[in-house]
Write a protein that holds these residues in place. Structure first.
Motif, short mmCIF file in Angstrom:
data_model
loop_
_atom_site.label_atom_id
_atom_site.label_comp_id
_atom_site.label_asym_id
_atom_site.label_seq_id
_atom_site.Cartn_x
_atom_site.Cartn_y
_atom_site.Cartn_z
N HIS A 1 -1.90 6.59 -3.38
CA HIS A 1 -2.51 7.68 -4.14
C HIS A 1 -1.58 8.87 -4.31
CE1 HIS A 1 -3.38 9.16 -0.02
NE2 HIS A 1 -3.29 10.35 -0.59
N THR A 2 -0.43 8.88 -3.57
CA THR A 2 0.52 9.99 -3.70
C THR A 2 1.55 9.74 -4.79
OG1 THR A 2 2.07 9.10 -2.07
CG2 THR A 2 0.27 10.47 -1.24
N SER B 1 0.82 -1.22 0.00
CA SER B 1 0.00 0.00 0.00
C SER B 1 0.85 1.26 0.00
CB SER B 1 -0.93 0.01 1.21
OG SER B 1 -0.17 -0.06 2.41
#
Length: 450
Positions: free
Chosen positions: A154-155, A127
């Motif tokens: 998501h970064t 993750s």
């Protein structure tokens, strides 16, 4: 990526249960950070990386050359998430410790790398997304560590790797500029030595890099000359130590005078080392290291020294930091590396006492009688201390010399020993002035024990 996974699996990293080992606890981190060459660049990296990354939910990480995280700063929420998966200061992220990850893989390959999601070998980190770049010492080319940006999936952004690489290049360029400035100053201070030394002479850095050379010399700046661990030139040339490096005289081999090291390690006073007449008081930790090196003249590795000092909990990296500090105090030609050993001519009270006991010279032993670093908790130091004390007691209690026993009873080693006090009293003449003193001390000691 395949090669990284192959290296990781060969190191027996388990994808389902991997967890990074702890190299330093918080009590050790401050000391290690202070000595690390990247410490001065942390504020600049914070400004370069976090000003642009904090809003994106990233943490900035700086490791040493072994992959241990020395600094971790950034977004508070990401720091909390990182703590939950042991992405924390003091943990080691080499491939051999936790498998494929950006920090470990960039150090293993020496190249920038971005590791995303399932590219991590250990599933716990699927993750996460990370980008890292190594930083090298321009003097030696050796790795100093790595800088890394890590965050939730998501970064992930392609520009992260470019940002990390740019930050690393800024540091390396600044290190290179500082090296050039240092070279210029070293040359300016020592150009008269170069002029006097002949046509084949050169000025060398402490690692053997040619800084400047005479016009007719075959050596050119940037070239390297092989030096052994004792700072001796490997070839038909002679070296003269200078402040900050060496003067190389080609074809004029000269033997370097060994420094003289005198050690005070016995007794309850502050331990001290005197190098060529200059006295330095020692911390207990440095005194323990010197005592162990005296006891092992062929030398000790960092791992062995850590074990002797602190048992199974000993940390070789902490030992390296302390040896570095010790060498800065005493001089690099007093304590050498690979393995760590004393190369000076040593005069230590510990060795004098050992030799007196070996010869059975009780007079000389009593003259030097004292406990070896009485405050030390190191198992190896305690064992040597106990062995010396047992040997001294054996020789002294076996003597019929009342005066010798009285003298030993007034040393740190014999003062609180009831058997020594009793033996000294029994051998003393009835009218001896110190007999009452022995009686009183013995009575008080027995009362305390009761």
């Amino acid at each position: 990526m395949f090669e990284s996974w192959r290296r990781s699996l060969a190191a027996q990293i388990v994808p389902d249960f991997g967890e990074p080992p702890v190299s330093f606890d918080h009590g050790e981190l401050d000391d290690v950070r202070q000595e690390h060459p990247l410490a001065r660049w942390v504020p600049m990296l914070r400004q370069t990386l976090l000003d642009g990354a904090e809003g994106a939910g990233q943490v900035m990480i700086i490791t040493d050359a072994d992959g241990t995280i020395l600094w971790r700063e950034g977004h508070p929420a990401v720091r909390r998430d990182a703590d939950r998966v042991h992405l924390a200061e003091g943990t080691r992220w080499a491939e051999t410790a936790i498998g494929t990850n950006a920090m470990g893989t960039t150090l293993a390959t020496g190249a920038p790398v971005q590791i995303h999601s399932a590219e991590h070998l250990v599933r716990t980190y699927h993750s996460w997304t990370c980008a890292a770049c190594p930083i090298r010492d321009p003097e030696t080319g050796a790795l100093l560590g790595a800088i890394d940006l890590s965050g939730p999936l998501h970064t992930m952004h392609p520009a992260l790797l470019a940002l990390v690489v740019a930050a690393a290049r800024i540091i390396e360029n600044e290190l290179r500029w500082r090296l050039l400035a240092s070279d210029a100053l070293f040359t300016q201070r020592n150009e008269h030595h170069l002029a006097e030394a002949g046509q084949g002479a050169a000025l060398l850095s402490h690692t053997g890099r040619v800084v400047a050379s005479a016009p007719a010399a075959r050596l050119v700046p940037g070239q390297r000359v092989g030096l052994d661990d004792g700072g001796t030139c490997l070839g038909e040339a002679g070296l003269e130590p200078l402040d900050g490096g060496y003067l190389l005289r080609v074809g004029q081999r000269r033997s370097r005078r060994k420094p003289r090291l005198s050690l005070e390690l016995l007794g309850s006073g502050t331990p001290a080392a005197t190098v060529d007449g200059v006295r330095h008081e020692l911390s207990l930790r440095h005194a323990e290291m010197l005592a162990l090196l005296v006891m092992h003249p062929r030398g000790l590795t960092a791992e062995r020294l850590a074990l002797l000092l602190h048992g199974e909990q000993g940390n070789p990296t902490t030992v390296r930091v302390e040896i570095h500090r010790l060498r800065n105090v005493l001089g690099r030609h007093v304590v050498e590396t690979k393995p760590y050993r004393i190369t000076a001519d040593v005069d230590a009270d510990l060795l004098v006492l050992r030799e007196a006991l070996r010869r059975g010279d009780v007079e000389a032993a009593v003259e030097r009688a004292g406990l070896l670093l009485p405050d030390s908790e190191s198992a190896a130091v305690r064992a040597e201390r106990d062995e010396l004390l047992a040997s001294m007691r054996g020789w002294v209690l076996g003597t019929e010399n009342a005066d010798l026993l009285w003298r030993f009873a007034n040393t740190e080693a014999g003062r609180d020993d009831p058997e020594v006090l009793e033996r000294a009293r029994d051998l003393s003449a009835p009218d001896a002035p110190h007999r009452d003193v022995l009686e009183t001390r013995l009575r008080l000691l027995l009362e305390d024990e009761a």
